[in-house]
Write a protein that holds these residues in place. Structure first.
Motif, PDB file in Angstrom:
ATOM      1  N   PRO A  62       9.841  -2.386  -9.134  1.00 14.85           N
ATOM      2  CA  PRO A  62       9.576  -3.815  -8.941  1.00 14.85           C
ATOM      3  C   PRO A  62       8.442  -4.283  -9.861  1.00 14.85           C
ATOM      4  O   PRO A  62       7.497  -3.541 -10.090  1.00 14.85           O
ATOM      5  N   GLY A  63       8.548  -5.529 -10.315  1.00 17.18           N
ATOM      6  CA  GLY A  63       7.644  -5.976 -11.363  1.00 17.18           C
ATOM      7  C   GLY A  63       6.618  -7.019 -10.966  1.00 17.18           C
ATOM      8  O   GLY A  63       5.963  -7.589 -11.838  1.00 17.18           O
ATOM      9  N   GLU A  64       6.451  -7.265  -9.668  1.00 20.34           N
ATOM     10  CA  GLU A  64       5.540  -8.330  -9.252  1.00 20.34           C
ATOM     11  C   GLU A  64       4.106  -8.098  -9.731  1.00 20.34           C
ATOM     12  O   GLU A  64       3.378  -9.055 -10.028  1.00 20.34           O
ATOM     13  N   TRP A 113       3.301   0.968  -3.786  1.00 22.29           N
ATOM     14  CA  TRP A 113       4.233   0.617  -4.866  1.00 22.29           C
ATOM     15  C   TRP A 113       5.011   1.858  -5.275  1.00 22.29           C
ATOM     16  O   TRP A 113       4.462   2.939  -5.458  1.00 22.29           O
ATOM     17  N   SER A 114       6.300   1.708  -5.409  1.00 20.62           N
ATOM     18  CA  SER A 114       7.179   2.778  -5.868  1.00 20.62           C
ATOM     19  C   SER A 114       8.146   2.166  -6.860  1.00 20.62           C
ATOM     20  O   SER A 114       8.869   1.214  -6.520  1.00 20.62           O
ATOM     21  N   LEU A 152       3.365   5.671  -5.177  1.00 16.80           N
ATOM     22  CA  LEU A 152       1.930   5.657  -4.903  1.00 16.80           C
ATOM     23  C   LEU A 152       1.691   5.744  -3.401  1.00 16.80           C
ATOM     24  O   LEU A 152       2.001   4.829  -2.645  1.00 16.80           O
ATOM     25  N   THR A 153       1.139   6.878  -2.978  1.00 20.81           N
ATOM     26  CA  THR A 153       0.790   7.091  -1.575  1.00 20.81           C
ATOM     27  C   THR A 153      -0.609   7.708  -1.551  1.00 20.81           C
ATOM     28  O   THR A 153      -1.324   7.669  -2.549  1.00 20.81           O
ATOM     29  N   ALA A 154      -1.013   8.253  -0.414  1.00 17.32           N
ATOM     30  CA  ALA A 154      -2.305   8.940  -0.366  1.00 17.32           C
ATOM     31  C   ALA A 154      -2.346  10.017  -1.449  1.00 17.32           C
ATOM     32  O   ALA A 154      -3.365  10.213  -2.119  1.00 17.32           O
TER      33      ALA A 154
END
Length: 288
Positions: free
Chosen positions: A47-49, A72-73, A118-120
């Motif tokens: 996603p590009g937001e 974000w993934s 992106l996670t912990a």
């Protein structure tokens, strides 16, 4: 009137520097995208937001900086040979996301993909499962853990097997995957081959893996291709060696790969860095 990208980049760099200060969420990741190719490319992001709507042009030698939050993934890839009109409609030789400059969906194969979750603990990789169109390296900076450089820094187009080649005016512009060309269960890891036990490397995936040992060459190529890192920033470099030194700013410091990081915070502080960035921006505005 929109500023040219070589002016936008320092502005976003300033925002990235400020965003790492007190009060900004520690969950943000800084993404620096660099074009070391000899020609203009058009990064696509979905996603590009958080990434200028998912698409923009990036001329040779230019870079641009974004931030993305934990959660974000997505995918980042380069498009080549594009022509867009003033409304952002057009065509690309490789990696096109339909006819749009700003991508709302993944690009058409063949395309070299940089993938992130992106996670912990972040997960990231570079994938050739959808084929190859540009060398890409992903360098994590300022993180903790394994944090290895992922990527494919070899140009596979000159050595691409004829049956996988995508040609434009006699020039190979991309190398398709065997799944994309032949669409068999074996090459696509589906049906009876839809698990890591039965889906094994093939002649074509071995060619990819030999050239790019830290990139996904087929769907279940996990052990040597997926990497983890905690609290890292990322530099995504097109057409660059994996061991090339790259840098980003984090917590008042210029953080570089493969070198001793110079602590600008102890010398100039936040406003000193901001002043340097503003001077760079002023110089670019004068030159433009």
């Amino acid at each position: 009137m929109a500023l040219p990208l070589n002016v936008i980049s320092p502005v976003l760099l300033i925002l990235g520097i400020l965003s790492t200060g007190p009060g900004f969420s520690d969950s943000a990741r800084i993404f620096t995208i660099i074009n070391n190719c000899k020609e203009t490319i058009w990064p696509g992001i979905t996603p590009g937001e958080n990434f200028n709507g998912g698409g923009f042009d990036l001329k040779s030698g230019q870079s641009i900086v974004f931030t993305a939050p934990v959660g974000w993934s997505g995918r980042i890839w380069g498009r080549t040979g594009c022509v867009f009109d003033k409304d952002g409609n057009g065509t690309c030789q490789t990696g096109a996301c339909r006819s749009a400059l700003k991508c709302k969906a993944s690009g058409d194969p063949p395309a070299t993909l940089a993938e992130f979750t992106l996670t912990a603990t972040d997960f990231y990789d570079v994938s050739l499962v959808d084929g190859f169109n540009l060398p890409v390296a992903v360098t994590p900076l300022n993180g903790q853990g394994n944090c290895s450089v992922a990527g494919c820094d070899q140009d596979l187009r000159p050595s691409c097997p004829k049956e996988l080649s995508v040609k434009v005016k006699g020039k190979t512009v991309g190398c398709r995957s065997a799944c994309d060309v032949f669409n068999t269960d074996e090459y696509c890891c589906k049906g009876l081959y839809g698990n890591p036990v039965t889906c094994q490397p093939t002649y074509y995936s071995k060619l990819f893996k030999q050239a790019c040992p830290t990139a996904y060459s087929y769907a279940y190529d996990d052990p040597s291709s997926i990497f983890t890192c905690v609290g890292t920033d990322y530099v995504i470099t097109f057409c660059s060696a994996r061991n090339q030194t790259v840098c980003t700013y984090h917590d008042n410091r210029l953080v570089c790969s493969g070198s001793n990081n110079e602590d600008f915070g102890s010398q100039t502080g936040r406003f000193g860095i901001l002043l340097l960035a503003l001077v760079s921006l002023l110089n670019l505005l004068i030159m433009s």
